[in-house]
Design a protein around this motif. Sequence first.
Motif, short mmCIF file in Angstrom:
data_model
loop_
_atom_site.label_atom_id
_atom_site.label_comp_id
_atom_site.label_asym_id
_atom_site.label_seq_id
_atom_site.Cartn_x
_atom_site.Cartn_y
_atom_site.Cartn_z
N ASN A 122 0.80 -1.22 0.00
CA ASN A 122 0.00 0.00 0.00
C ASN A 122 0.83 1.28 0.00
OD1 ASN A 122 -2.41 -1.47 0.06
ND2 ASN A 122 -2.38 -1.60 2.28
N TYR A 123 2.00 1.26 0.67
CA TYR A 123 2.74 2.50 0.87
C TYR A 123 4.04 2.59 0.09
CZ TYR A 123 -0.55 2.65 4.73
OH TYR A 123 -1.71 2.65 5.47
N VAL A 124 4.49 1.49 -0.48
CA VAL A 124 5.71 1.52 -1.28
C VAL A 124 5.40 1.29 -2.76
CG1 VAL A 124 7.99 0.51 -1.65
CG2 VAL A 124 7.11 0.76 0.66
N LEU A 125 4.65 0.24 -3.05
CA LEU A 125 4.40 -0.11 -4.44
C LEU A 125 3.32 0.76 -5.08
CD1 LEU A 125 4.57 -4.01 -4.15
CD2 LEU A 125 6.34 -2.45 -4.93
N VAL A 126 2.23 1.02 -4.34
CA VAL A 126 1.13 1.81 -4.92
C VAL A 126 1.60 3.19 -5.38
CG1 VAL A 126 -1.03 2.98 -4.37
CG2 VAL A 126 -0.75 0.58 -3.80
N PRO A 127 2.39 3.96 -4.58
CA PRO A 127 2.86 5.26 -5.08
C PRO A 127 3.67 5.15 -6.37
CG PRO A 127 3.17 5.11 -2.72
CD PRO A 127 2.77 3.75 -3.17
N ILE A 128 4.47 4.09 -6.49
CA ILE A 128 5.25 3.91 -7.73
C ILE A 128 4.32 3.65 -8.90
CG2 ILE A 128 6.96 2.44 -8.86
CD1 ILE A 128 8.22 1.96 -6.11
N PHE A 129 3.31 2.80 -8.70
CA PHE A 129 2.39 2.47 -9.77
C PHE A 129 1.54 3.69 -10.16
CE2 PHE A 129 3.64 -1.72 -8.74
CZ PHE A 129 3.30 -2.53 -9.79
N LYS A 130 1.22 4.52 -9.18
CA LYS A 130 0.36 5.67 -9.47
C LYS A 130 1.07 6.74 -10.28
CE LYS A 130 -3.09 5.74 -5.75
NZ LYS A 130 -3.52 6.45 -4.54
N THR A 131 2.34 6.97 -9.98
CA THR A 131 3.01 8.17 -10.52
C THR A 131 4.11 7.88 -11.52
OG1 THR A 131 4.54 8.15 -8.63
CG2 THR A 131 2.51 9.43 -8.40
N ASP A 132 4.55 6.64 -11.64
CA ASP A 132 5.69 6.36 -12.52
C ASP A 132 5.43 5.07 -13.28
OD1 ASP A 132 8.10 6.18 -13.78
OD2 ASP A 132 9.31 6.47 -11.97
N ARG A 133 4.67 5.17 -14.38
CA ARG A 133 4.29 3.99 -15.15
C ARG A 133 5.51 3.24 -15.71
NH1 ARG A 133 -0.66 2.55 -17.70
NH2 ARG A 133 -0.36 1.01 -19.35
N PRO A 134 6.52 3.92 -16.29
CA PRO A 134 7.69 3.18 -16.80
C PRO A 134 8.39 2.37 -15.70
CG PRO A 134 7.66 5.41 -17.69
CD PRO A 134 6.60 5.37 -16.64
N ALA A 135 8.57 3.00 -14.52
CA ALA A 135 9.22 2.28 -13.43
C ALA A 135 8.36 1.09 -12.99
CB ALA A 135 9.46 3.22 -12.26
N ALA A 136 7.03 1.28 -12.96
CA ALA A 136 6.14 0.19 -12.58
C ALA A 136 6.24 -0.96 -13.57
CB ALA A 136 4.70 0.71 -12.51
N LEU A 137 6.33 -0.65 -14.86
CA LEU A 137 6.46 -1.71 -15.87
C LEU A 137 7.78 -2.46 -15.71
CD1 LEU A 137 5.00 0.05 -19.03
CD2 LEU A 137 4.13 -2.02 -17.95
N ARG A 138 8.85 -1.73 -15.42
CA ARG A 138 10.14 -2.41 -15.20
C ARG A 138 10.05 -3.32 -13.97
NH1 ARG A 138 11.96 2.78 -16.66
NH2 ARG A 138 12.27 3.40 -14.49
N LEU A 168 7.31 -4.70 -12.77
CA LEU A 168 6.46 -5.84 -13.10
C LEU A 168 7.19 -6.85 -13.98
CD1 LEU A 168 3.13 -3.94 -13.78
CD2 LEU A 168 3.51 -5.61 -11.98
N GLU A 169 8.01 -6.35 -14.87
CA GLU A 169 8.77 -7.26 -15.74
C GLU A 169 9.66 -8.18 -14.92
OE1 GLU A 169 9.39 -8.86 -19.36
OE2 GLU A 169 8.20 -7.04 -19.07
N VAL A 170 10.29 -7.60 -13.92
CA VAL A 170 11.15 -8.40 -13.04
C VAL A 170 10.32 -9.40 -12.25
CG1 VAL A 170 12.62 -8.29 -11.00
CG2 VAL A 170 12.96 -6.67 -12.87
N PHE A 171 9.20 -8.94 -11.70
CA PHE A 171 8.37 -9.84 -10.88
C PHE A 171 7.73 -10.93 -11.73
CE2 PHE A 171 8.23 -6.41 -7.63
CZ PHE A 171 8.64 -7.18 -6.57
N ASN A 172 7.44 -10.66 -12.96
CA ASN A 172 6.77 -11.66 -13.81
C ASN A 172 7.74 -12.69 -14.34
OD1 ASN A 172 4.41 -12.66 -15.04
ND2 ASN A 172 4.99 -11.76 -16.98
N LYS A 173 9.03 -12.33 -14.42
CA LYS A 173 9.99 -13.25 -15.03
C LYS A 173 11.03 -13.76 -14.04
CE LYS A 173 9.68 -11.45 -19.72
NZ LYS A 173 10.40 -10.87 -20.87
N SER A 174 10.88 -13.40 -12.78
CA SER A 174 11.90 -13.81 -11.81
C SER A 174 11.75 -15.27 -11.44
CB SER A 174 11.81 -12.92 -10.56
OG SER A 174 10.50 -12.94 -10.05
#
Length: 1557
Positions: free
Chosen positions: A274-290, A292-298
Amino acid sequence: MENTNQNLTTSNTSEILASLGQDVFENANTIAKWLLSQPEGNRLELAQGLYNKLMQDASQSRQYHGNGHACVRLCSFVQQCFKSNDPVLKEWASSEAIASELFHFYLEWYEHDPHRALRLVLDILVTSTTNNPRPGTALVLKNSVLETLVLIITRKYPKQLTKSGLQCLDHLLSKKVISLDDIALKYREVEPSLAGVPSLSLWKSFAFHLFSWMEFTHVCPLTGKALVHVFRGLESAALDNETSSAAGFSVEVWRQWLQDVLIQNPGYLEDIKNYVLVPIFKTDRPAALRLLEVFNKSQPLTTIDQELSDQGILLQLATLELGKKFGLVEEPSKPQPVTSEPSAQIALQETVLDSLLAHPSISVRSSAFSLLVSSQATTKPFSTAAFNLLKRHLAAFHADYDAKVRNEVLGLTKSLLKRVKNIITVAQRALIDFANREAQGISNEKPKPPPKKKAGSEAALKDAFEAMALLDHHTSFIKWYLDFLKSELLPTASYQRHITAMKAALLTLRVGKHAAAVDDIVDEDVIKVIASDSTWIRLLLDLLLDPFDDVRDSAATLLSLIPQELVAAPTSPSEGSPTLLDVLREFCERASKLADRTGRADHSDGAARSQGLFCSWLNGQSLQIEHLSRIVTGIEDKIAKAENDLGHAAIENPVHANFAAIGYVWQVLAKQTYPETELENLRQVQHRIFGAAQRIWLAVKHVLCDDSPEGHLPEEMEDIEGLDTKDLLSYSFRAVHESSNLLRLIVGTLRLKAVPGVPFPPLDVFKQTGYLTFEQLANLRHRGAFSTVSYTFTNCCQLTQNLKNVFPGTEEAERLLRDWYNGAIECIMTQASTTRRSAGIPSLIAAVLSANAVSPSFEEVFCNLEEIGKKPVRQTETDGSNLPQVHALNCLREIFRSSLLSKRAEGYLARTLHLAATSLKSEVWAIRNCGLLLLRSLIDCLLGTGESKAIIESGWDGHSVRISYNKYPALPDILLGLLETAGGEIASGLSNSAAAEAVFPALDIIRRAGPPEEHRDELRKRIEGYLGSRIWHVREIAARTLCSFLLQEDWAAEISQLLESAGSSMNQVHGTLLTARFVIERKTDLGVDLKSDPASLDLLLGSLSDRAALFKSCAEVEAAYLEILNLLTKLQCIEAVEPTDSQTSPVRRRDPPSALLDMEQGLKLVYETAASANVEKLRTHLLETLTRDINTASRMLEVLPVAWAKASSNPLARSGLTNLYLEVCATSPAPEARSQSLTNLASLLNTTLSQPDVPLDSLPAVDQLDTLMANLLSSDINPDLSHAITEASGTIMAVLSLYSVPDFGQRLQHYGAVITHCLDVNNSFDTRFAAASSLKAFFLPRVHNSINESYLPALSALYDSLIDDDDEVREIAAQAAAGVLGETMIAPTTADRLVSWLVSQPSFASSEEFKAQVVRRMTGSMVSAEEQLHKAMDFDDSLFAAEEQNLFIDEVRETLRWSQALASSSTDENLKKWTEEGLESLITLAEEKWDGPLGWASDQHVFAAGARVVLAAVASVKSAGASAGEDKKNVEELLQKFREVGERAKVHGSLLEMATL
């Protein structure tokens, strides 16, 4: 003022400021304006004076939580001075002193009262550091602030100012006042140990300090902001190829940090999300995609490594779910073409989700399911892959043993259904839209723009073809889902599957088709599917008689949702087809006959529910009232028989089903209003119902009012065949139980709003009900019966307050309550004390009080009871049979236990405590006992009852507020009085038992709630006195209580002082040593690391060492001393040191001997020898101990694996321990010692086998293992040893598999047969669990590559354990199967995969043994189907049916699962013959016996036998090749004939569906 510029002093400044009017201090502008109007030479002093005054005002405002105006004036004044053209004021305002003071003022205030005005202080800091006219001052200030913030974050600051510190850090980073490089440099200064570490390690350490603050909920948002700054800064620097503090940082590193934090603190997951990931997803879409890419392929999500912590997987699932919520993650679908452009979305991997949905961790499975079905939009279509995953895994979720998981799945299922239905609605609207356009002659290629632009999925559909495909895709899933739910309701399915499917079906009915739909509207399409499917109706009707009440209730609820037009419609288009009402009428008759035949509660309740359902389906009030009248007539006939011959009536004519049926019918009738004629009919029926309840009470009264009703059988009934106490008592109890419930329902109608036509009971019926239930409560001795009746009487008392609303002008309310209260007092004064809880008398008093009437008032009742309870009585004056005090105390206890009264009773708690304490001093045991029971209830009232036993026993944690002593000011005095009085009695040696009874509750309150501040010293002194009590148990409880005093004090010093004051009193010394042990244990339980406080440990050990000689004078004291040393050694607080003289035995002989001391000395020796890895010394003393004290030796063996955990890593020590265990098993005559030794040996060998390369010389030889098993099996065996042998046999077989043993195959087959026998359903849980653990030990440590036919028995046993009734056994079996399948999954999925794996093994393809096993699995046994059906038809109609040993296994599921094995091999001739004979038997049965709802196929055993036959026949036909010829044709013809005969005989539709090829 011209001449004061040289002489202005502090006193002058104060006088000048004091003389200023309020208009000057109105705001910062007026203050600054006045200051600038003063001479330049005076401005500095005046500015400082103004600042001091404003700071004082702001500080006072902070102290009293002001509105912040003073803070605004202060900060604005400083800012005005900073912007001033006067260089002196500007320099003063930008000085370090001003900014630093404001900074610390901010830290103090914002931490406790985060007022928004304080943000102005942060603005001043920003200005002072970025625009300061003196750069040197700015740098000093920046360093000072930064150092303070880093000290706060690293927990090195004297005060905890985390919230304000983190807020300041966030503000300064956002304004770019400080950088991450600045933080890194300052952190290296603050932490000298990190001076030389790489920058990445430095930042990991700092980030972990930030994460550690997430333990405090109030700072989690600010912690998250700081961590987001760290992530963004490091990632930005890494992407820009900066080499300063971001060297080596990447998104993968960030993922690893998050995972490491969660492994240490799993509870931080939601906060990180809620307090670390959500702010990144809300305000920085490129960083969120990077990310997610790591989490999806790790690694965790690609291969599901079993050694990885589940927390890593949960983190990634949470991240991917967030990505899905923000539209960054797509559901699994067909592979997309590879493009060079970066994707704006991440696609989930189907294989990954497939593994996660079957993961053994409950949290992982639930999160994966949530990830699959959640979506940002409720009209986003599902992919085919997503539906396929749901179809594969929903069955396992529905069958899960954990109700929490099933409820979570149902919650997610609601979202799933809502989304699917919304999509169907969207597609249907789109089709209508396209059709309208086409009808208007508008081309789809060139559509005219609609009047209003559409948004959502309708706009995304290109044409009618796409809309139709979407509609078919989702409607086909709904159809599959309904069929799936229907299959989950089969008679052979478990309770978990039944209840989950029922709730899911209700969700399917109630979830609307569009976003705005409410859940109260029934989906017409779904209800039509159910109502028109005879199999659905059959299953639901049969479930009305399910053994579980919630299943019966859900089935009745679902059936009641069928609308009237469908109820009255024919069930099939054929002429003369019955309606659903006709079907239900037949069902009601059958259910009533079955309930009369068995008398079981589930059958009776089901029959009653069916009558209520039938009433709701009747169309017309007159028909419904007539239906009610018929039931009442039936019950009157049965009661007449009971009045004439109760014994035969108890066997042949139970009445509780009829009473319950009237109750369900009344619930239907009470919802309506009626004309006067119908109301009169209902009043007559109500009189008849009361008469029936009264008559049955008179008939069974003598049974339930006997002082020992459980064993009472009147002499005149002893000769009645088939009647025993259990039958008579059950009949009597259930008759009163259901009749009382019915009366409560009828009088409960008085709660309804008084409008014309409501079927209120007549006033005389209400009064008679109250007096009847009063009589019952006053006389009943059956606890279950008076629990029910007390509920009814309570309702009657409460309803007296509602009588005037229904019967205007009546004065009965107060008179009735007063009558009942006087009657209760008379019972208290006159009834004999035959039970210690006073039977129903307390319920009478509680019921009267629950009315909350003016008279009798609570105060009046309580005072009367108190007066009766405290009347003195001497033992010589009573024989104990007539004690009003007992009844009064029990009534008070009931008041405090009642949820209706306990709140009002809180004001009387202190008085009651005093009364209870006084009662504990009574000479009469019965009064003391009731006083103790009352005191226990008062403690529960004070501390609550929702705690586990472990929490209650552990005591106070030193922090939480368990009791508000301010709320009960008299409580400390009462506790002190109890301790003083009891202490005197114990000290005098008189009435030790009674004194101990008095002291225990007082000690228990303090132990669990902590000591009150008032009388703290006196209480502690009294409790310390109890440490010297001659009663061991008193010393122990006192020591545990004293522990609560020492948790927040210098415990070691206090214990040293207690030892000093104890002198030579062995009792006092023993109590003090117990206190020391309990403090150590409690601090350890609370997570305190004792090693972090070496000074306290040294002080304690020094005090103990100084008195070691004194301790040896008493065996119990020395044992307590050694127990402390052993505990500290176990906690690794001290190191055990082996005595220099190894020849000296640490075990000294005593006369008389002390078992406690011997045990502690033995444990001490285990720790000492472990420190030096001296196996030989351990062996000598252990074998010697075995000859004289088995208990001590067993305890030594039990502790040995933990104590020697570190030493056993040495190959020599491990070999020595192995030989020692073998020797104990061979020489000890005690099964207990051999059992523990064998368990230790198996554990040690399992650890060795789990190593990558197992050295054979570290394992016992084959002849040693053979000798071991021979010795064990030839000696005495107790259950524990038997289980140990079973479990160790798997380890031994795993060892033998490493050797080239010639007869290994034969041994393995014998092992498999033994384990299969242990897994028999009739064996105890411990035996079956040991067998599953044995399989885990055999299969799991290494991959068995060369599996051949000799493995079949063991693999068969493995499968048996996967379908065991206990979930613990299934979980262990699933872990064992990972050694075969290479992956750990939940048991149902593992069972499916294991069968598929067995089928795929070439070594089993031609195996006759495997073929025989497949046939046995499909047929249940090779007993002929006719015999199985005949046995299943033998219905057990006893009152209490024996429960099935395995409720998890489903014969239909088993047969379907093993059918794939039959399809892969040639059909067995025996199976063909068995199948044909079975089909012929089924056809004969269907021809001879009509089935229908509640028919012969409704019985789970008959259904299972029939399903086996049908499924085996279908599998035989499908597996037969083209050359099968005549045999295949015969089976097909028999299946066809069965379907034809079955349709005519209304055979269970599920069986007929199974018979379809």
